[in-house]
Design a protein around this motif. Structure first.
Motif, PDB file in Angstrom:
ATOM      1  N   VAL A  98       4.656   1.730  -9.562  1.00 50.22           N
ATOM      2  CA  VAL A  98       5.314   2.433  -8.464  1.00 50.22           C
ATOM      3  C   VAL A  98       4.383   2.477  -7.256  1.00 50.22           C
ATOM      4  O   VAL A  98       4.786   2.225  -6.118  1.00 50.22           O
ATOM      5  CB  VAL A  98       5.685   3.872  -8.897  1.00 50.22           C
ATOM      6  CG1 VAL A  98       6.082   4.710  -7.678  1.00 50.22           C
ATOM      7  CG2 VAL A  98       6.816   3.849  -9.901  1.00 50.22           C
ATOM      8  N   PHE A  99       3.127   2.751  -7.531  1.00 49.95           N
ATOM      9  CA  PHE A  99       2.135   2.816  -6.455  1.00 49.95           C
ATOM     10  C   PHE A  99       2.070   1.493  -5.691  1.00 49.95           C
ATOM     11  O   PHE A  99       2.171   1.462  -4.464  1.00 49.95           O
ATOM     12  CB  PHE A  99       0.766   3.153  -7.053  1.00 49.95           C
ATOM     13  CG  PHE A  99      -0.339   3.258  -6.049  1.00 49.95           C
ATOM     14  CD1 PHE A  99      -0.472   4.393  -5.270  1.00 49.95           C
ATOM     15  CD2 PHE A  99      -1.250   2.219  -5.884  1.00 49.95           C
ATOM     16  CE1 PHE A  99      -1.492   4.500  -4.341  1.00 49.95           C
ATOM     17  CE2 PHE A  99      -2.273   2.318  -4.953  1.00 49.95           C
ATOM     18  CZ  PHE A  99      -2.391   3.462  -4.184  1.00 49.95           C
ATOM     19  N   ILE A 100       1.947   0.398  -6.458  1.00 50.47           N
ATOM     20  CA  ILE A 100       1.822  -0.909  -5.799  1.00 50.47           C
ATOM     21  C   ILE A 100       3.113  -1.267  -5.071  1.00 50.47           C
ATOM     22  O   ILE A 100       3.099  -1.732  -3.930  1.00 50.47           O
ATOM     23  CB  ILE A 100       1.498  -2.016  -6.829  1.00 50.47           C
ATOM     24  CG1 ILE A 100       0.182  -1.704  -7.543  1.00 50.47           C
ATOM     25  CG2 ILE A 100       1.397  -3.364  -6.134  1.00 50.47           C
ATOM     26  CD1 ILE A 100      -0.135  -2.684  -8.656  1.00 50.47           C
ATOM     27  N   ALA A 101       4.258  -1.032  -5.709  1.00 52.56           N
ATOM     28  CA  ALA A 101       5.521  -1.509  -5.149  1.00 52.56           C
ATOM     29  C   ALA A 101       6.026  -0.627  -4.009  1.00 52.56           C
ATOM     30  O   ALA A 101       6.669  -1.114  -3.080  1.00 52.56           O
ATOM     31  CB  ALA A 101       6.583  -1.593  -6.248  1.00 52.56           C
ATOM     32  N   GLU A 102       5.766   0.682  -4.066  1.00 53.55           N
ATOM     33  CA  GLU A 102       6.429   1.585  -3.121  1.00 53.55           C
ATOM     34  C   GLU A 102       5.490   2.359  -2.210  1.00 53.55           C
ATOM     35  O   GLU A 102       5.785   2.568  -1.039  1.00 53.55           O
ATOM     36  CB  GLU A 102       7.297   2.589  -3.908  1.00 53.55           C
ATOM     37  CG  GLU A 102       8.431   1.947  -4.673  1.00 53.55           C
ATOM     38  CD  GLU A 102       9.454   1.306  -3.746  1.00 53.55           C
ATOM     39  OE1 GLU A 102       9.685   1.860  -2.653  1.00 53.55           O
ATOM     40  OE2 GLU A 102       9.982   0.251  -4.096  1.00 53.55           O
ATOM     41  N   LEU A 103       4.406   2.869  -2.765  1.00 53.65           N
ATOM     42  CA  LEU A 103       3.649   3.857  -2.008  1.00 53.65           C
ATOM     43  C   LEU A 103       2.403   3.334  -1.303  1.00 53.65           C
ATOM     44  O   LEU A 103       2.042   3.809  -0.234  1.00 53.65           O
ATOM     45  CB  LEU A 103       3.221   5.001  -2.945  1.00 53.65           C
ATOM     46  CG  LEU A 103       4.294   6.017  -3.315  1.00 53.65           C
ATOM     47  CD1 LEU A 103       3.671   7.135  -4.131  1.00 53.65           C
ATOM     48  CD2 LEU A 103       4.954   6.585  -2.069  1.00 53.65           C
ATOM     49  N   ALA A 104       1.748   2.354  -1.923  1.00 53.08           N
ATOM     50  CA  ALA A 104       0.410   2.008  -1.457  1.00 53.08           C
ATOM     51  C   ALA A 104       0.425   1.407  -0.063  1.00 53.08           C
ATOM     52  O   ALA A 104       1.258   0.552   0.238  1.00 53.08           O
ATOM     53  CB  ALA A 104      -0.235   1.037  -2.426  1.00 53.08           C
ATOM     54  N   PRO A 105      -0.488   1.845   0.800  1.00 55.06           N
ATOM     55  CA  PRO A 105      -0.686   1.147   2.062  1.00 55.06           C
ATOM     56  C   PRO A 105      -1.263  -0.227   1.752  1.00 55.06           C
ATOM     57  O   PRO A 105      -1.954  -0.392   0.737  1.00 55.06           O
ATOM     58  CB  PRO A 105      -1.706   2.026   2.802  1.00 55.06           C
ATOM     59  CG  PRO A 105      -2.350   2.846   1.749  1.00 55.06           C
ATOM     60  CD  PRO A 105      -1.371   3.006   0.652  1.00 55.06           C
ATOM     61  N   PRO A 106      -0.985  -1.234   2.608  1.00 53.17           N
ATOM     62  CA  PRO A 106      -1.408  -2.613   2.310  1.00 53.17           C
ATOM     63  C   PRO A 106      -2.882  -2.722   1.933  1.00 53.17           C
ATOM     64  O   PRO A 106      -3.241  -3.513   1.067  1.00 53.17           O
ATOM     65  CB  PRO A 106      -1.122  -3.354   3.623  1.00 53.17           C
ATOM     66  CG  PRO A 106      -0.062  -2.556   4.288  1.00 53.17           C
ATOM     67  CD  PRO A 106      -0.246  -1.126   3.864  1.00 53.17           C
TER      68      PRO A 106
END
Lengths: 294, 398
Positions: A98-106
């Protein structure tokens, strides 16, 4: 004219060569199944030098010296370890996806994603070395038996090992959710987090399940890492997290080097049991994938 | 309330990602900090087993070109496992300096006399054994006897007196083991051998699936087979290799059995990635080729494969990573003998198998970690290489 004919023969010959190569995989699968099952089932049908299938599957002692071969405690150990790893690994893996796909800044994605790839690339032996050097050593201080090699050590090592699988499959599943779902939810006033948990994850459910099932397959089939931290006792159904276990895979790898005769055949039988587990897992996986497409 | 819940979940998500990255850092940190002490040129260039031999050194009377102080500074020893106990003492006759050290690699401490310096023009590097084979004395070799006299318990200051021969001196040396040259060479053999089996078959199979096969039962069977193969754990491949290659075909525990087993493991990886590479070749290329009158085979060999080469290369590189990391299947098919295999039918252990062996059988975590560093560095380099190739490829083509 002959030139053209030659050309045609060449075309045909290569077509068959290509086809033949493609069939190597098919032949391999059948050969693997045949040889493992043939050697593994031999002891249960052969007369004098045989062994009772019931005793094999229900026994809780493995003493080749005394001609006692029971693998029930290994089956239970394998299942417990796999279950534990899924229990801890799937939430962490899913949340990381979820972090990688939705939340993380690039900028953070650039760190986390290669980290997951590297985690997938580390050979399983090194997980075992890490488990032996760190996890087992730490657990030693807390264990009532003062021994670190235990079910819980196996669970921790397997948890780490299934993470990359769970993360990458879940991430793919989350990314495949149509953008309209997300936009619709946000437009209705749901927060980003609500959208993720109420819309995205349910929509990606079958893909995530596929990741979980693949993780189960990886955990139950893992050998080298587990062998170093499991303790591999010769008897005893594990009753606590601190008990040593002897998973099916390590039973094979530990003794294959010197086993012979019935002992060796029964190691193949252990492989058959493992094989059956894997086949069931693959069947579930296939039906999950089909459901996703349908 | 909603905000609280959101923040809670959000912090859980961040925590999970942090745990994932943290574990990786922890593992890498552990492996590197434990193993780095052993990493030096000797670790890479030594074989695993130590080798003791008698060598004949021509006596040359080479004077020492540097003074004692700089000799001590230059003296060679492995600082992580050797503690110097004496000055380096130079022998003019042999042209080498010897030093007594306390050596503590295998958990126990022992005093050793090691070759700490070799003077230019010394014949020591050319030393032959009794059968006339060149062995050569190298830095770090352990000297146990000179001209029949054991060095143990002797004062090194008498070194020149111990060398009693007048033309030649007979020196008993032990080449230190505990290196991974053996395993690096075996791993290389394994890579070359299994790729030369699996790559052609996998690439040809992918060509069939993409360019020839029409959807139907046949393709379904092949797809089912490759998918099943990728789901089977490596220990089962090991069992099969053991039953089929080792026992049935009587290849024994050997390089060949191991490579054949790994080839099967690699098939699904190579087939799938090559398929992707072939599919990404635009159909316009095919149509243009046919339009010019080329046959199917010509189109494949002259147009499609050259355009797909970078993708195929990436598949091959990724499979190298797989070979390097494989251990369970090899344990059952190639064995754990730490010797450079002399033929296809000789047993040999790759780096990862060796790491398992030293961790499990010798409880030598330090060495296992040092091997781990070599393996991890290799895998990182391969991954970067694969990324670079696909990056260049993507830019070049479209």
């Amino acid at each position: 004219m002959t030139n053209k004919k030659n050309r045609n023969i060449k075309e045909e010959a290569f077509r068959y060569l290509f086809m033949l190569s493609a069939f190597v995989a098919v032949v391999s699968v059948f050969a693997i199944a045949f040889f493992v099952f043939y050697r593994g089932l031999k002891p249960f049908v052969g007369g004098d030098h045989g062994y009772s299938l019931f005793q094999f599957l229900s026994g809780t002692e493995w003493r080749p010296g005394k001609n006692t071969f029971g693998i029930l405690y290994m089956i239970i150990g394998s299942i417990f370890a796999t279950f534990g790893a899924i229990l801890i690994g799937v939430p962490i893996g899913l949340m990381t996806a979820v972090f990688i796909a939705e939340l993380a800044p690039p900028s953070l994605t650039k760190i986390v994603r290669p980290a997951v790839e590297l985690l997938a690339g580390i050979p399983s032996v090194l997980y075992g070395v890490f488990g032996l050097g760190v996890i087992v050593n730490v657990l030693k201080n807390y264990s009532p038996t003062a021994q670190g090699q235990s079910l819980i050590a196996v669970i921790f090592v397997l948890t780490v090992m299934i993470l990359p699988t769970v993360i990458s499959i879940s991430e793919t599943a989350l990314r495949a959710v149509p953008k309209a779902y997300k936009d619709g939810s946000l437009a209705l006033g749901a927060s980003k987090i609500q959208t993720i948990f109420k819309i995205m994850i349910p929509a990606a459910k079958s893909g995530i399940m596929a990741g979980v099932v693949l993780g189960i397959g990886r955990a139950i089939g893992e050998t080298m890492a587990v062998m170093l931290v499991a303790g591999n006792p010769i008897a005893g159904i594990p009753t606590s997290l601190w008990d040593k276990i002897r998973p099916l895979t390590t039973n094979i790898a530990l003794e294959m080097g010197y086993a012979s005769g019935l002992h060796q055949d029964l190691l193949f039988s252990t492989g058959v049991v493992l094989f059956v587990f894997i086949m069931v897992i693959n069947l579930i996986l296939n039906s999950l994938i089909r459901k996703k497409i349908g | 309330m909603r905000k609280l819940k959101d923040n809670l979940l959000k912090s859980l998500i961040y925590l999970s990602a942090f745990i994932t990255v943290g574990i990786l850092v922890w593992i890498l940190g552990y492996v590197f900090s434990n193993g780095i002490g052993l990493i030096n040129w000797n670790f890479i260039s030594n074989e695993y087993n130590e080798k003791t031999s008698y060598v004949e050194v021509k006596i040359t009377n080479t004077p020492l070109s540097i003074n004692q102080e700089s000799l001590n500074e230059k003296a060679f020893y492995n600082q992580k496992v050797d503690k110097p106990l004496s000055d380096a003492i130079y022998s003019e006759k042999l042209g080498i300096a010897v030093m007594e050290v306390e050596h503590s690699l295998r958990g126990k401490k022992e005093n050793q006399f090691i070759v700490a310096y070799i003077e230019n023009g010394s014949e020591a590097g050319e030393a032959l054994d009794k059968s006339g084979k060149k062995i050569g004395i190298n830095l770090g070799d352990v000297i146990t006897k000179i001209d029949g006299e054991a060095l143990e318990g002797k004062d090194l200051k008498d070194l020149n007196a111990i060398v009693s021969g007048s033309n030649e001196s007979l020196v008993k040396i032990t080449k230190p083991g505990y290196g991974v040259l053996t395993n690096i060479v075996t791993t290389l053999y394994m890579i070359i051998l299994s790729l030369s089996i699996a790559a052609p078959i996998g690439i040809l199979a992918a060509i069939y699936l993409v360019e020839y096969a029409k959807p139907g039962k046949l393709v379904n069977v092949i797809r089912f087979a490759t998918e099943s193969l990728s789901g089977i754990p490596s220990i089962i491949f090991g069992l099969f290799g053991m039953a089929f290659f080792v026992v049935f075909l009587k290849f024994n525990l050997s390089l060949l059995s191991g490579a054949l087993t790994i080839s099967i493991i690699l098939l699904p990886v190579i087939i799938r990635s090559t398929e992707e590479a072939l599919k990404s070749v635009p159909d316009a290329y095919r149509e243009a080729s046919y339009g010019l009158g080329a046959t199917k085979l010509q189109t494949i060999s002259k147009i499609i494969i050259p355009s797909a080469i970078p993708g195929i290369l990436v598949a091959v590189i990724l499979s190298i990573g797989r070979i390097v990391g494989e251990s369970a299947a090899l344990l059952l098919t190639a064995g754990t003998v730490a010797k450079i295999p002399e033929s296809l039918f000789a047993s040999g252990s790759t780096l990862t198998v060796q790491a398992y062996y030293v961790a499990k059988e010798e409880a030598n975590i330090q060495m296992a970690c040092a091997i781990g560093i070599v393996v991890i560095v290799l895998i990182i380099v391969l991954n970067i290489l694969a990324k670079l190739i696909s990056k260049i490829f993507n830019k070049a083509n479209y």
